[in-house]
Design a protein around this motif. Structure first.
Motif, PDB file in Angstrom:
ATOM      1  N   MET A 166     -38.901 -49.960 -53.164  1.00  0.00           N
ATOM      2  CA  MET A 166     -40.333 -50.129 -52.900  1.00  0.00           C
ATOM      3  C   MET A 166     -41.131 -49.473 -54.032  1.00  0.00           C
ATOM      4  SD  MET A 166     -40.323 -51.898 -50.175  1.00  0.00           S
ATOM      5  CE  MET A 166     -41.906 -51.819 -49.377  1.00  0.00           C
ATOM      6  N   PRO A 167     -42.482 -49.631 -54.030  1.00  0.00           N
ATOM      7  CA  PRO A 167     -43.271 -49.123 -55.167  1.00  0.00           C
ATOM      8  C   PRO A 167     -43.000 -47.662 -55.531  1.00  0.00           C
ATOM      9  CG  PRO A 167     -44.648 -50.476 -53.765  1.00  0.00           C
ATOM     10  CD  PRO A 167     -43.309 -50.407 -53.086  1.00  0.00           C
ATOM     11  N   GLN A 168     -42.940 -46.779 -54.518  1.00  0.00           N
ATOM     12  CA  GLN A 168     -42.720 -45.362 -54.860  1.00  0.00           C
ATOM     13  C   GLN A 168     -41.287 -45.079 -55.298  1.00  0.00           C
ATOM     14  OE1 GLN A 168     -44.881 -44.395 -51.149  1.00  0.00           O
ATOM     15  NE2 GLN A 168     -45.362 -42.505 -52.224  1.00  0.00           N
ATOM     16  N   THR A 169     -40.386 -45.989 -54.955  1.00  0.00           N
ATOM     17  CA  THR A 169     -39.023 -45.862 -55.480  1.00  0.00           C
ATOM     18  C   THR A 169     -39.075 -46.048 -56.995  1.00  0.00           C
ATOM     19  OG1 THR A 169     -38.327 -47.072 -53.484  1.00  0.00           O
ATOM     20  CG2 THR A 169     -36.629 -46.609 -55.128  1.00  0.00           C
ATOM     21  N   ALA A 170     -39.776 -47.100 -57.394  1.00  0.00           N
ATOM     22  CA  ALA A 170     -39.902 -47.409 -58.817  1.00  0.00           C
ATOM     23  C   ALA A 170     -40.631 -46.282 -59.557  1.00  0.00           C
ATOM     24  CB  ALA A 170     -40.656 -48.720 -58.995  1.00  0.00           C
ATOM     25  N   GLU A 171     -41.644 -45.733 -58.891  1.00  0.00           N
ATOM     26  CA  GLU A 171     -42.396 -44.621 -59.464  1.00  0.00           C
ATOM     27  C   GLU A 171     -41.486 -43.418 -59.715  1.00  0.00           C
ATOM     28  OE1 GLU A 171     -45.829 -42.469 -57.463  1.00  0.00           O
ATOM     29  OE2 GLU A 171     -46.471 -44.570 -57.419  1.00  0.00           O
ATOM     30  N   ALA A 172     -40.655 -43.129 -58.724  1.00  0.00           N
ATOM     31  CA  ALA A 172     -39.735 -41.998 -58.844  1.00  0.00           C
ATOM     32  C   ALA A 172     -38.764 -42.205 -60.002  1.00  0.00           C
ATOM     33  CB  ALA A 172     -38.968 -41.802 -57.540  1.00  0.00           C
ATOM     34  N   VAL A 173     -38.281 -43.418 -60.154  1.00  0.00           N
ATOM     35  CA  VAL A 173     -37.387 -43.733 -61.271  1.00  0.00           C
ATOM     36  C   VAL A 173     -38.106 -43.460 -62.594  1.00  0.00           C
ATOM     37  CG1 VAL A 173     -36.146 -45.582 -62.484  1.00  0.00           C
ATOM     38  CG2 VAL A 173     -36.048 -45.444 -59.982  1.00  0.00           C
ATOM     39  N   ALA A 174     -39.372 -43.912 -62.645  1.00  0.00           N
ATOM     40  CA  ALA A 174     -40.155 -43.715 -63.873  1.00  0.00           C
ATOM     41  C   ALA A 174     -40.358 -42.234 -64.169  1.00  0.00           C
ATOM     42  CB  ALA A 174     -41.501 -44.423 -63.750  1.00  0.00           C
ATOM     43  N   HIS A 175     -40.659 -41.450 -63.122  1.00  0.00           N
ATOM     44  CA  HIS A 175     -40.835 -40.006 -63.291  1.00  0.00           C
ATOM     45  C   HIS A 175     -39.569 -39.366 -63.849  1.00  0.00           C
ATOM     46  CE1 HIS A 175     -44.753 -39.281 -61.759  1.00  0.00           C
ATOM     47  NE2 HIS A 175     -44.516 -39.719 -60.541  1.00  0.00           N
ATOM     48  N   ALA A 176     -38.458 -39.687 -63.226  1.00  0.00           N
ATOM     49  CA  ALA A 176     -37.187 -39.078 -63.636  1.00  0.00           C
ATOM     50  C   ALA A 176     -36.862 -39.455 -65.079  1.00  0.00           C
ATOM     51  CB  ALA A 176     -36.067 -39.512 -62.699  1.00  0.00           C
ATOM     52  N   LYS A 177     -37.101 -40.715 -65.427  1.00  0.00           N
ATOM     53  CA  LYS A 177     -36.813 -41.161 -66.796  1.00  0.00           C
ATOM     54  C   LYS A 177     -37.714 -40.453 -67.798  1.00  0.00           C
ATOM     55  CE  LYS A 177     -34.442 -45.491 -66.339  1.00  0.00           C
ATOM     56  NZ  LYS A 177     -34.570 -46.925 -66.103  1.00  0.00           N
ATOM     57  N   ALA A 178     -39.008 -40.387 -67.468  1.00  0.00           N
ATOM     58  CA  ALA A 178     -39.956 -39.754 -68.381  1.00  0.00           C
ATOM     59  C   ALA A 178     -39.599 -38.288 -68.603  1.00  0.00           C
ATOM     60  CB  ALA A 178     -41.376 -39.873 -67.836  1.00  0.00           C
ATOM     61  N   ALA A 179     -39.074 -37.651 -67.570  1.00  0.00           N
ATOM     62  CA  ALA A 179     -38.738 -36.238 -67.671  1.00  0.00           C
ATOM     63  C   ALA A 179     -37.333 -36.031 -68.236  1.00  0.00           C
ATOM     64  CB  ALA A 179     -38.860 -35.579 -66.302  1.00  0.00           C
ATOM     65  N   GLY A 180     -36.607 -37.122 -68.406  1.00  0.00           N
ATOM     66  CA  GLY A 180     -35.249 -37.005 -68.911  1.00  0.00           C
ATOM     67  C   GLY A 180     -34.304 -36.325 -67.932  1.00  0.00           C
ATOM     68  N   VAL A 181     -34.566 -36.501 -66.654  1.00  0.00           N
ATOM     69  CA  VAL A 181     -33.742 -35.859 -65.624  1.00  0.00           C
ATOM     70  C   VAL A 181     -32.784 -36.892 -65.026  1.00  0.00           C
ATOM     71  CG1 VAL A 181     -33.811 -34.667 -63.390  1.00  0.00           C
ATOM     72  CG2 VAL A 181     -35.607 -34.254 -65.072  1.00  0.00           C
ATOM     73  N   PRO A 182     -31.488 -36.561 -64.973  1.00  0.00           N
ATOM     74  CA  PRO A 182     -30.544 -37.500 -64.384  1.00  0.00           C
ATOM     75  C   PRO A 182     -30.823 -37.730 -62.902  1.00  0.00           C
ATOM     76  CG  PRO A 182     -29.486 -35.391 -64.819  1.00  0.00           C
ATOM     77  CD  PRO A 182     -30.841 -35.337 -65.455  1.00  0.00           C
ATOM     78  N   LEU A 183     -30.417 -38.908 -62.453  1.00  0.00           N
ATOM     79  CA  LEU A 183     -30.782 -39.349 -61.114  1.00  0.00           C
ATOM     80  C   LEU A 183     -29.514 -39.742 -60.354  1.00  0.00           C
ATOM     81  CD1 LEU A 183     -33.740 -41.780 -60.818  1.00  0.00           C
ATOM     82  CD2 LEU A 183     -31.598 -42.392 -59.763  1.00  0.00           C
ATOM     83  N   ILE A 184     -29.518 -39.377 -59.076  1.00  0.00           N
ATOM     84  CA  ILE A 184     -28.421 -39.758 -58.186  1.00  0.00           C
ATOM     85  C   ILE A 184     -29.035 -40.559 -57.050  1.00  0.00           C
ATOM     86  CG2 ILE A 184     -26.954 -38.788 -56.372  1.00  0.00           C
ATOM     87  CD1 ILE A 184     -26.020 -36.687 -58.247  1.00  0.00           C
ATOM     88  N   VAL A 185     -28.381 -41.643 -56.651  1.00  0.00           N
ATOM     89  CA  VAL A 185     -28.942 -42.489 -55.600  1.00  0.00           C
ATOM     90  C   VAL A 185     -28.336 -42.124 -54.247  1.00  0.00           C
ATOM     91  CG1 VAL A 185     -29.180 -44.861 -54.752  1.00  0.00           C
ATOM     92  CG2 VAL A 185     -29.365 -44.381 -57.213  1.00  0.00           C
ATOM     93  N   ALA A 186     -29.213 -41.892 -53.263  1.00  0.00           N
ATOM     94  CA  ALA A 186     -28.766 -41.715 -51.881  1.00  0.00           C
ATOM     95  C   ALA A 186     -29.317 -42.886 -51.079  1.00  0.00           C
ATOM     96  CB  ALA A 186     -29.268 -40.390 -51.319  1.00  0.00           C
ATOM     97  N   VAL A 187     -28.434 -43.791 -50.694  1.00  0.00           N
ATOM     98  CA  VAL A 187     -28.846 -44.915 -49.861  1.00  0.00           C
ATOM     99  C   VAL A 187     -28.843 -44.408 -48.418  1.00  0.00           C
ATOM    100  CG1 VAL A 187     -28.376 -47.295 -49.172  1.00  0.00           C
ATOM    101  CG2 VAL A 187     -27.814 -46.533 -51.492  1.00  0.00           C
ATOM    102  N   ASN A 188     -30.043 -44.256 -47.869  1.00  0.00           N
ATOM    103  CA  ASN A 188     -30.204 -43.614 -46.548  1.00  0.00           C
ATOM    104  C   ASN A 188     -30.322 -44.655 -45.427  1.00  0.00           C
ATOM    105  OD1 ASN A 188     -30.573 -41.418 -44.768  1.00  0.00           O
ATOM    106  ND2 ASN A 188     -32.799 -41.572 -44.934  1.00  0.00           N
ATOM    107  N   LYS A 189     -30.274 -44.170 -44.206  1.00  0.00           N
ATOM    108  CA  LYS A 189     -30.413 -44.995 -42.990  1.00  0.00           C
ATOM    109  C   LYS A 189     -29.286 -46.012 -42.879  1.00  0.00           C
ATOM    110  CE  LYS A 189     -35.439 -44.424 -42.957  1.00  0.00           C
ATOM    111  NZ  LYS A 189     -36.709 -44.868 -42.402  1.00  0.00           N
TER     112      LYS A 189
END
Ligand code: GDP
Ligand code: MG
Length: 371
Positions: A166-189
């Motif tokens: 969803m939109p804020q998912t994409a936003e979070a990806v952008a934040h993490a990329k801009a900050a150069g922080v590695p990302l781990i995906v938790a598929v919830n529910k």
């Protein structure tokens, strides 16, 4: 040009503002306490009053405060990763943070009462510690980045399996990329009957996140915050990711960190939750944070207990600040109260000048800001 207010000049000399005004008056200059005078005039005044003047370039005031190199490579210790959970609203960020914390409290510290201080630490099944930032994801992350504070080592991107990207998912990806922080995906529910984790994986491709099962290198975990499934595996994954990052700092040096949250508590005065990032913080240390300073009176951990010290990646409530700093303010220990005053007065002035430049009158200025 370098300037200073009469009030600040008086403060720095431990003189009364009225005496400075009187002296200027003798020289034919009429001023009020809030007036700004130039550095040469300030120097004359100071010398007239019997003080020794040391003019420092403004940039020098902050020098050596942050990011000073760790001197002794032998002192480097591996520190726990600091994790921020991000994702779209209602995808389960808060539920996941709570589930992780409770799971750990039950297994680790029986009877322990956790209190909300903006961050907490848990132990992974592999034995390593992990620090979670507990404040509302994006806002805190963005505020801290705006202040140049980098606190997060790993972002856990929560995506609800029944809702997808969803939109804020994409936003979070952008934040993490801009900050150069590695990302781990938790598929919830994942417990939901209409859960479709495969859809999440393919949708993430559009945001250049390629998870392991699709041949990429982004770690992914299926979890249910509600049923508390998959949490231990997620914690193990975080520890493994941290080992890859090889996070080492000097624990022996004086502390540096960042304010995660701060409030004015009725009984305890200003309370700042500080994430220590290097070195070790102890009661008695003189700390500066933004335009505030203080001597550490007590340190309270995420279990509500008083502690004698807080090392790298440990979140603690710091009591003893003279005013309330702001989330995102960087924290440093300095050698003396005089140095703390010099730094915070300089910062207060810069802050005021910015406000004035924006047309914000001094009217709204708080007492703390004037210190
Ligand atoms: P946030 O906005 O991302 O912090 O989401 P919340 O943690 O507040 O969760 C939003 C809603 O989803 C709440 O009603 C939760 O009970 C529910 N929820 C969270 N995690 C799960 C889960 O794993 N399974 C199910 N079925 N519901 C969940
Ligand atoms: Mg929430």
């Amino acid at each position: 040009p370098e300037t200073i207010t009469i009030q600040e000049l008086a403060n720095r000399m431990s003189e009364r503002g009225v005496d400075v005004i009187r002296l200027l008056m003798k020289q034919g200059q009429m001023h009020k306490i809030t007036d700004v005078i130039d550095a040469d005039t300030a120097q004359l005044v100071a010398e007239e009053l019997g003080h020794t003047v040391r003019r420092v370039a403004e940039s020098d005031v902050e020098e050596g405060l942050f990011d000073t190199p760790d001197m002794d490579a032998e002192n480097l210790v591996s520190r726990p990763p600091v994790v921020t959970i991000m994702g779209h609203v209602d995808h389960g960020k808060t539920s996941l943070l709570d589930a992780i914390r409770q799971t750990n409290v039950v297994s680790g510290e029986a009877g322990g009462i956790t209190q909300h201080i903006g961050a907490y630490q848990v132990t992974s099944p592999l034995g390593g510690k992990i620090t979670f930032i507990d404040t509302p994801g994006h806002a805190a992350f963005t505020a801290m980045r705006a202040r140049g504070a980098k606190v997060t080592d790993i972002v856990v991107l929560v995506v609800a399996a029944d809702d997808g990207v969803m939109p804020q998912t994409a936003e979070a990806v952008a934040h993490a990329k801009a900050a150069g922080v590695p990302l781990i995906v938790a598929v919830n529910k994942i417990d939901k009957p209409n859960a479709d984790p495969q859809r999440v994986r393919t949708e993430l491709l559009q945001h250049e996140i390629v998870v392991e099962s699709l041949g990429g290198d982004t770690l992914e975990f299926e979890v249910s915050a509600l049923k508390r499934t998959g949490l231990e595996t997620l914690l193990e994954g975080l520890q493994l990711q941290a080992e890859i990052l090889d996070l080492r700092v000097d624990a022996g040096r004086s502390a540096e960190g960042t304010v995660i949250e701060a409030k004015l508590d009725r009984g305890r005065g200003p309370v700042a939750t500080v994430l220590v990032q290097r070195g070790t913080l102890r009661p008695g240390d003189i700390v500066v944070a933004g335009a505030e300073f203080g001597r550490v009176r007590a340190l309270v951990n995420d279990q509500g207990g008083m502690v004698k010290e807080a090392g790298p990646s440990v979140p603690v409530e710091v009591l003893g600040f003279n005013g309330t700093p702001e989330a995102g303010d960087r924290v440093a220990v300095v050698e003396s109260e005089a140095r703390a005053r010099e730094i915070t007065e300089y910062r207060s002035r810069v802050k005021r000048e910015r406000q004035a430049a924006r047309g914000g009158a001094a009217a709204g200025r708080t007492l703390a800001e004037m210190m």
